[in-house]
Design an enzyme around this catalytic site. Structure first.
Site, PDB file in Angstrom:
ATOM      1  N   VAL A  71      -4.028   4.272  -0.816  1.00  9.49           N
ATOM      2  CA  VAL A  71      -4.879   4.791   0.251  1.00  9.49           C
ATOM      3  C   VAL A  71      -5.903   5.772  -0.317  1.00  9.49           C
ATOM      4  O   VAL A  71      -7.040   5.834   0.150  1.00  9.49           O
ATOM      5  CB  VAL A  71      -4.033   5.438   1.369  1.00  9.49           C
ATOM      6  CG1 VAL A  71      -4.907   6.130   2.396  1.00  9.49           C
ATOM      7  CG2 VAL A  71      -3.179   4.385   2.057  1.00  9.49           C
ATOM      8  N   VAL A  93       0.836  -1.194   0.000  1.00  7.65           N
ATOM      9  CA  VAL A  93       0.000   0.000   0.000  1.00  7.65           C
ATOM     10  C   VAL A  93       0.877   1.252   0.000  1.00  7.65           C
ATOM     11  O   VAL A  93       1.869   1.310   0.727  1.00  7.65           O
ATOM     12  CB  VAL A  93      -0.881   0.026   1.277  1.00  7.65           C
ATOM     13  CG1 VAL A  93      -1.729   1.274   1.335  1.00  7.65           C
ATOM     14  CG2 VAL A  93      -1.714  -1.231   1.386  1.00  7.65           C
ATOM     15  N   CYS A  94       0.503   2.231  -0.807  1.00  6.21           N
ATOM     16  CA  CYS A  94       1.104   3.567  -0.725  1.00  6.21           C
ATOM     17  C   CYS A  94      -0.018   4.578  -0.930  1.00  6.21           C
ATOM     18  O   CYS A  94      -1.190   4.227  -0.785  1.00  6.21           O
ATOM     19  CB  CYS A  94       2.244   3.749  -1.717  1.00  6.21           C
ATOM     20  SG  CYS A  94       1.744   3.837  -3.440  1.00  6.21           S
ATOM     21  N   HIS A  95       0.308   5.793  -1.299  1.00 10.66           N
ATOM     22  CA  HIS A  95      -0.737   6.809  -1.430  1.00 10.66           C
ATOM     23  C   HIS A  95      -1.580   6.598  -2.678  1.00 10.66           C
ATOM     24  O   HIS A  95      -2.800   6.513  -2.601  1.00 10.66           O
ATOM     25  CB  HIS A  95      -0.136   8.211  -1.399  1.00 10.66           C
ATOM     26  CG  HIS A  95      -1.173   9.280  -1.319  1.00 10.66           C
ATOM     27  ND1 HIS A  95      -1.185  10.358  -2.135  1.00 10.66           N
ATOM     28  CD2 HIS A  95      -2.256   9.427  -0.511  1.00 10.66           C
ATOM     29  CE1 HIS A  95      -2.221  11.137  -1.856  1.00 10.66           C
ATOM     30  NE2 HIS A  95      -2.881  10.591  -0.865  1.00 10.66           N
TER      31      HIS A  95
END
Length: 107
Positions: free
Chosen positions: A93, A64-66
């Site tokens: 996210v 997961v990242c932005h």
């Protein structure tokens, strides 16, 4: 590289009959503090090469990242290191807040 949508991940996480994947959050600590998906493991992208030994190679790992760019790079790195079940969270996210939890803080 495999991807999973935020809605599909949320459904899997809420299903008690399915094994829970590891959620590996590769954002920076300040980003993680603003908003995060419950039970995710924060490990900034820059520290992954030094810390990937802490992860289980055969466990499904959703990175997961932005927005999904850093997590895609980490997925490729982990696959190159022999991890067999790495998955990118499509949209990161930002996608999670749009599809699953609109009350989550955004930045």
């Amino acid at each position: 590289m495999r991807q999973i949508s935020p809605a599909e991940l949320a459904q899997r996480l809420s299903d008690p009959q399915q094994a829970k994947p590891l959620l590996l959050d590769v954002r920076e600590p300040w980003e993680f503090e603003i908003c995060h998906i419950a039970d995710s493991l924060p490990m900034p992208m820059a520290s992954v090469p030094a810390r990937f030994g802490e992860l289980e190679r055969t466990r499904e790992t959703v990175v997961v990242c932005h927005h999904g760019v850093r997590s895609a790079q980490v997925c490729r790195f982990l696959a190159h290191q022999g991890f067999t079940q790495v998955v990118n969270l499509a949209g990161g996210v930002a996608g999670w807040t749009a599809q699953v939890d609109p009350t989550m803080a955004r930045y």
